[in-house]
Design a protein around this motif. Structure first.
Motif, PDB file in Angstrom:
ATOM      1  N   PRO A   6       0.828  -1.212   0.000  1.00 57.03           N
ATOM      2  CA  PRO A   6       0.000   0.000   0.000  1.00 57.03           C
ATOM      3  C   PRO A   6       0.862   1.262   0.000  1.00 57.03           C
ATOM      4  O   PRO A   6       1.908   1.302   0.638  1.00 57.03           O
ATOM      5  CB  PRO A   6      -0.791  -0.127   1.303  1.00 57.03           C
ATOM      6  N   ALA A   7       0.402   2.282  -0.705  1.00 58.02           N
ATOM      7  CA  ALA A   7       1.146   3.536  -0.796  1.00 58.02           C
ATOM      8  C   ALA A   7       0.212   4.636  -1.265  1.00 58.02           C
ATOM      9  O   ALA A   7      -0.879   4.369  -1.799  1.00 58.02           O
ATOM     10  CB  ALA A   7       2.337   3.394  -1.744  1.00 58.02           C
ATOM     11  N   VAL A   8       0.641   5.874  -1.057  1.00 50.24           N
ATOM     12  CA  VAL A   8      -0.071   7.047  -1.549  1.00 50.24           C
ATOM     13  C   VAL A   8       0.924   7.896  -2.334  1.00 50.24           C
ATOM     14  O   VAL A   8       1.975   8.281  -1.805  1.00 50.24           O
ATOM     15  CB  VAL A   8      -0.681   7.878  -0.398  1.00 50.24           C
ATOM     16  N   LEU A   9       0.626   8.168  -3.592  1.00 48.51           N
ATOM     17  CA  LEU A   9       1.489   8.980  -4.438  1.00 48.51           C
ATOM     18  C   LEU A   9       0.757  10.260  -4.826  1.00 48.51           C
ATOM     19  O   LEU A   9      -0.436  10.237  -5.122  1.00 48.51           O
ATOM     20  CB  LEU A   9       1.886   8.222  -5.704  1.00 48.51           C
ATOM     21  N   GLU A  10       1.494  11.365  -4.852  1.00 48.74           N
ATOM     22  CA  GLU A  10       0.922  12.648  -5.241  1.00 48.74           C
ATOM     23  C   GLU A  10       1.752  13.251  -6.366  1.00 48.74           C
ATOM     24  O   GLU A  10       2.983  13.189  -6.340  1.00 48.74           O
ATOM     25  CB  GLU A  10       0.878  13.607  -4.047  1.00 48.74           C
ATOM     26  N   ALA A  11       1.066  13.825  -7.335  1.00 51.12           N
ATOM     27  CA  ALA A  11       1.729  14.483  -8.461  1.00 51.12           C
ATOM     28  C   ALA A  11       0.995  15.777  -8.776  1.00 51.12           C
ATOM     29  O   ALA A  11      -0.236  15.837  -8.674  1.00 51.12           O
ATOM     30  CB  ALA A  11       1.762  13.569  -9.688  1.00 51.12           C
ATOM     31  N   GLU A  12       1.743  16.819  -9.159  1.00 53.33           N
ATOM     32  CA  GLU A  12       1.167  18.108  -9.514  1.00 53.33           C
ATOM     33  C   GLU A  12       1.537  18.430 -10.958  1.00 53.33           C
ATOM     34  O   GLU A  12       2.709  18.493 -11.314  1.00 53.33           O
ATOM     35  CB  GLU A  12       1.673  19.215  -8.583  1.00 53.33           C
ATOM     36  N   THR A  32       0.609  26.066 -18.130  1.00 52.07           N
ATOM     37  CA  THR A  32       0.864  27.501 -18.247  1.00 52.07           C
ATOM     38  C   THR A  32       0.421  27.989 -19.616  1.00 52.07           C
ATOM     39  O   THR A  32       0.751  27.373 -20.637  1.00 52.07           O
ATOM     40  CB  THR A  32       2.353  27.813 -18.041  1.00 52.07           C
ATOM     41  N   GLU A  33      -0.316  29.087 -19.622  1.00 51.87           N
ATOM     42  CA  GLU A  33      -0.806  29.688 -20.866  1.00 51.87           C
ATOM     43  C   GLU A  33       0.060  30.902 -21.195  1.00 51.87           C
ATOM     44  O   GLU A  33       0.245  31.803 -20.366  1.00 51.87           O
ATOM     45  CB  GLU A  33      -2.267  30.104 -20.696  1.00 51.87           C
ATOM     46  N   LEU A  34       0.621  30.898 -22.403  1.00 53.03           N
ATOM     47  CA  LEU A  34       1.543  31.949 -22.817  1.00 53.03           C
ATOM     48  C   LEU A  34       1.041  32.633 -24.080  1.00 53.03           C
ATOM     49  O   LEU A  34       0.330  32.029 -24.897  1.00 53.03           O
ATOM     50  CB  LEU A  34       2.943  31.373 -23.074  1.00 53.03           C
ATOM     51  N   ASP A  35       1.433  33.881 -24.225  1.00 61.90           N
ATOM     52  CA  ASP A  35       1.187  34.626 -25.455  1.00 61.90           C
ATOM     53  C   ASP A  35       2.444  35.421 -25.763  1.00 61.90           C
ATOM     54  O   ASP A  35       2.830  36.333 -25.009  1.00 61.90           O
ATOM     55  CB  ASP A  35      -0.010  35.571 -25.298  1.00 61.90           C
ATOM     56  N   LYS A  36       3.108  35.043 -26.859  1.00 59.84           N
ATOM     57  CA  LYS A  36       4.400  35.653 -27.227  1.00 59.84           C
ATOM     58  C   LYS A  36       5.388  35.529 -26.076  1.00 59.84           C
ATOM     59  O   LYS A  36       6.087  36.474 -25.718  1.00 59.84           O
ATOM     60  CB  LYS A  36       4.208  37.114 -27.622  1.00 59.84           C
ATOM     61  N   ARG A  37       5.404  34.337 -25.467  1.00 61.19           N
ATOM     62  CA  ARG A  37       6.304  33.967 -24.384  1.00 61.19           C
ATOM     63  C   ARG A  37       6.037  34.728 -23.085  1.00 61.19           C
ATOM     64  O   ARG A  37       6.840  34.658 -22.153  1.00 61.19           O
ATOM     65  CB  ARG A  37       7.763  34.160 -24.798  1.00 61.19           C
ATOM     66  N   VAL A  38       4.936  35.441 -23.017  1.00 59.84           N
ATOM     67  CA  VAL A  38       4.553  36.151 -21.798  1.00 59.84           C
ATOM     68  C   VAL A  38       3.461  35.344 -21.106  1.00 59.84           C
ATOM     69  O   VAL A  38       2.467  34.959 -21.733  1.00 59.84           O
ATOM     70  CB  VAL A  38       4.056  37.576 -22.102  1.00 59.84           C
ATOM     71  N   GLN A  39       3.651  35.081 -19.816  1.00 58.99           N
ATOM     72  CA  GLN A  39       2.687  34.276 -19.069  1.00 58.99           C
ATOM     73  C   GLN A  39       1.369  35.006 -18.900  1.00 58.99           C
ATOM     74  O   GLN A  39       1.323  36.138 -18.444  1.00 58.99           O
ATOM     75  CB  GLN A  39       3.259  33.934 -17.692  1.00 58.99           C
ATOM     76  N   LEU A  40       0.293  34.303 -19.285  1.00 63.24           N
ATOM     77  CA  LEU A  40      -1.055  34.842 -19.098  1.00 63.24           C
ATOM     78  C   LEU A  40      -1.749  34.217 -17.896  1.00 63.24           C
ATOM     79  O   LEU A  40      -2.481  34.907 -17.172  1.00 63.24           O
ATOM     80  CB  LEU A  40      -1.902  34.604 -20.354  1.00 63.24           C
ATOM     81  N   ALA A  41      -1.554  32.927 -17.697  1.00 62.60           N
ATOM     82  CA  ALA A  41      -2.251  32.243 -16.606  1.00 62.60           C
ATOM     83  C   ALA A  41      -1.559  30.924 -16.291  1.00 62.60           C
ATOM     84  O   ALA A  41      -0.848  30.354 -17.135  1.00 62.60           O
ATOM     85  CB  ALA A  41      -3.710  31.998 -16.969  1.00 62.60           C
ATOM     86  N   ARG A  42      -1.755  30.445 -15.048  1.00 62.88           N
ATOM     87  CA  ARG A  42      -1.233  29.155 -14.596  1.00 62.88           C
ATOM     88  C   ARG A  42      -2.364  28.364 -13.964  1.00 62.88           C
ATOM     89  O   ARG A  42      -3.210  28.917 -13.255  1.00 62.88           O
ATOM     90  CB  ARG A  42      -0.117  29.335 -13.572  1.00 62.88           C
ATOM     91  N   TYR A  43      -2.360  27.042 -14.221  1.00 64.40           N
ATOM     92  CA  TYR A  43      -3.377  26.158 -13.649  1.00 64.40           C
ATOM     93  C   TYR A  43      -2.655  24.932 -13.103  1.00 64.40           C
ATOM     94  O   TYR A  43      -1.836  24.321 -13.795  1.00 64.40           O
ATOM     95  CB  TYR A  43      -4.398  25.750 -14.704  1.00 64.40           C
ATOM     96  N   ILE A  44      -2.991  24.547 -11.888  1.00 64.97           N
ATOM     97  CA  ILE A  44      -2.336  23.407 -11.250  1.00 64.97           C
ATOM     98  C   ILE A  44      -3.381  22.332 -10.959  1.00 64.97           C
ATOM     99  O   ILE A  44      -4.439  22.622 -10.388  1.00 64.97           O
ATOM    100  CB  ILE A  44      -1.624  23.828  -9.951  1.00 64.97           C
ATOM    101  N   THR A  45      -3.067  21.112 -11.366  1.00 70.14           N
ATOM    102  CA  THR A  45      -3.921  19.949 -11.098  1.00 70.14           C
ATOM    103  C   THR A  45      -3.163  18.993 -10.195  1.00 70.14           C
ATOM    104  O   THR A  45      -2.095  18.495 -10.562  1.00 70.14           O
ATOM    105  CB  THR A  45      -4.308  19.236 -12.400  1.00 70.14           C
ATOM    106  N   LYS A  46      -3.689  18.746  -9.003  1.00 72.99           N
ATOM    107  CA  LYS A  46      -3.070  17.835  -8.048  1.00 72.99           C
ATOM    108  C   LYS A  46      -3.754  16.468  -8.129  1.00 72.99           C
ATOM    109  O   LYS A  46      -4.960  16.364  -7.904  1.00 72.99           O
ATOM    110  CB  LYS A  46      -3.166  18.393  -6.625  1.00 72.99           C
ATOM    111  N   VAL A  47      -2.985  15.445  -8.448  1.00 72.54           N
ATOM    112  CA  VAL A  47      -3.504  14.083  -8.601  1.00 72.54           C
ATOM    113  C   VAL A  47      -2.949  13.224  -7.462  1.00 72.54           C
ATOM    114  O   VAL A  47      -1.733  13.128  -7.286  1.00 72.54           O
ATOM    115  CB  VAL A  47      -3.115  13.480  -9.960  1.00 72.54           C
ATOM    116  N   THR A  48      -3.849  12.625  -6.690  1.00 74.77           N
ATOM    117  CA  THR A  48      -3.461  11.745  -5.584  1.00 74.77           C
ATOM    118  C   THR A  48      -3.895  10.324  -5.901  1.00 74.77           C
ATOM    119  O   THR A  48      -5.068  10.081  -6.205  1.00 74.77           O
ATOM    120  CB  THR A  48      -4.093  12.194  -4.263  1.00 74.77           C
ATOM    121  N   MET A  49      -2.962   9.381  -5.848  1.00 76.45           N
ATOM    122  CA  MET A  49      -3.238   7.974  -6.141  1.00 76.45           C
ATOM    123  C   MET A  49      -3.165   7.166  -4.851  1.00 76.45           C
ATOM    124  O   MET A  49      -2.150   7.181  -4.159  1.00 76.45           O
ATOM    125  CB  MET A  49      -2.244   7.435  -7.168  1.00 76.45           C
TER     126      MET A  49
END
Length: 436
Positions: A402-408, A412-429
């Motif tokens: 048995p184990a618990v693994l987490e990954a994030e 990242t959304e870019l426009d002409k290499r400039v960051q517009l927005a970031r979204y993080i999805t955390k997945v726990t197994m």
């Protein structure tokens, strides 16, 4: 182009005025100044696009709130045949779950969400009869007959039992003095020892045993139990039991670990859904996540950052509140953080795609996907791009439970290499102890 020329003239005149008649700066200096101006304009453009996006979300939220004020709900969902439905609230953001009756399996999604457009996500699932013969419960050449919530086996002549698991073994002993058999001493009978049934045919004695027993060596009057668990532990038809086999007088029975039930074929193990059967002890502010062999109670809390705040928009999602104009660090924080929980078995084969992240309506010209964190996350996972708008979390090595693994996973959304927005999805197994 006109704006660029105006900036050049302005820079040149400004430098002449401040330099008391000095010459206009060199071409290299002018290009350096122009790059700074372009960077400043790109930053303003990024802020402007982000403000438009935030405004659009606010307008959609206001529109949804206005509709909800008029008692807007999704249409009523029918309960599929041979199932039951959990969930009565039909307002946007609420889910309805479907659970099939015993002997049936779900085809399609197990839940549907009422969306802001007052339509249900996904498609209506169905419950189909489980084919009890699919697992091959009949051994030693037996023919399986699928029945309602059960099965039966038609066994060959030399095999008997509910799964054709016990051989029919008879002993033939030629006796010259028939009276010797008739005057044989009585046999002590126990659970695993029984007397044989003997008949006389043309001066010889023919002795047989009940199903699951065999003649004890040279003594034709005694039958001993056959240990099917030991005899058929590694046969062509596979193990008798998926988990543990227990020998019984004249047969055997299979057992499963805690959190599992024996299936109708008597050999396999099926996970108990403690969340669906309400066997969990999760509180109201917690979500019940069914795992193999158990369950987990989870509660998602929004992060508390120094330069930004978040609001919970669903049980598993937090969105960043609008940033103030003078807060320059706030736009760098993630726009949203979502949580997802997966239940998997031990030693799952790899490589295997575990989760996908995608953007439905990207504003910028580029999407970048990356894996955050170190340690176990880097050792067992990687992030790959499946298409222009989708990234996938891939398990690259099996994990012993048995184990618990987490990954994030960061998108990242870019426009002409400039960051517009970031979204993080955390997945726990949640990884179970057993491979089945």
């Amino acid at each position: 182009m006109i704006l660029t020329q105006a900036v050049i003239v302005f820079l040149c005149l400004g430098l002449i005025h401040t330099g008391f008649g000095q010459d206009c700066p060199s071409r290299q200096e002018m290009q350096s100044s122009l790059k700074q101006v372009q960077k400043l304009l790109s930053t303003h453009e990024s802020t402007y696009l982000q403000s438009l996006r935030t405004l659009r979300k606010r307008l959609n939220l206001l529109q949804s709130t206005a509709v909800l004020a008029n008692n807007g709900t999704c249409p009523k969902l029918d309960t599929p045949a041979n199932s039951r439905k959990l969930g009565r609230v039909m307002s946007p953001g609420h889910e309805v779950y479907f659970i099939c009756d015993a002997g049936y399996e779900l085809v399609g999604t197990e839940s549907r969400v009422c969306q802001e457009s007052f339509t249900w996500s996904g498609h209506q699932p169905t419950c189909r009869d489980i084919n009890e013969c699919a697992s091959g419960p009949c051994l030693n050449g037996g023919t399986c007959v699928d029945e309602v919530n059960q099965f039966s086996c038609k066994c060959p002549k030399s095999w008997v039992g509910t799964s054709c698991q016990s051989p029919v073994i008879s002993g033939f002993v030629a006796m010259t003095n028939t009276s010797a058999v008739l005057s044989a001493p009585s046999v002590t009978v126990g659970l695993f020892v029984r007397p044989s049934r003997c008949t006389q045919v043309q001066g010889s004695t023919h002795c047989t045993c009940d199903a699951g027993y065999t003649i004890s060596g040279r003594d034709s009057t005694t039958c001993t139990d056959i240990d099917e668990c030991e005899l058929f532990h590694t046969g062509q038809a596979g193990r008798l039991c998926l988990h543990s086999c227990i020998n019984t007088p004249g047969g055997y029975r299979c057992s499963c670990p805690t959190g599992y039930n024996v299936t109708r074929d008597g050999r396999n193990c099926k996970d108990i859904d403690e969340c669906a059967t309400r066997q969990s002890n999760c509180t109201r502010d917690q979500m019940c996540i069914n795992t193999y062999g158990g369950f987990q109670c989870v509660h998602v809390e929004c992060p508390r950052l120094r330069n930004s705040t978040y609001s919970k928009t669903s049980p598993l999602r937090c969105e960043r509140n609008p940033c103030s104009v003078d807060n320059k660090m706030c736009p760098q924080a993630p726009n949203s953080i979502s949580h997802h929980f997966l239940s998997v078995v031990s030693n799952l084969s790899a490589p295997r795609t575990m989760f996908r992240v995608s953007a439905l309506r990207p504003i910028g010209d580029t999407l970048r996907f990356s894996l955050l964190g170190r340690g176990q996350a880097r050792r067992h996972f990687t992030v790959q791009r499946s298409d222009r708008q989708t990234g996938q979390l891939v398990l690259v090595s099996p994990v012993q439970g048995p184990a618990v693994l987490e990954a994030e996973v960061e998108m990242t959304e870019l426009d002409k290499r400039v960051q517009l927005a970031r979204y993080i999805t955390k997945v726990t197994m949640f990884i179970s102890q057993y491979e089945f």
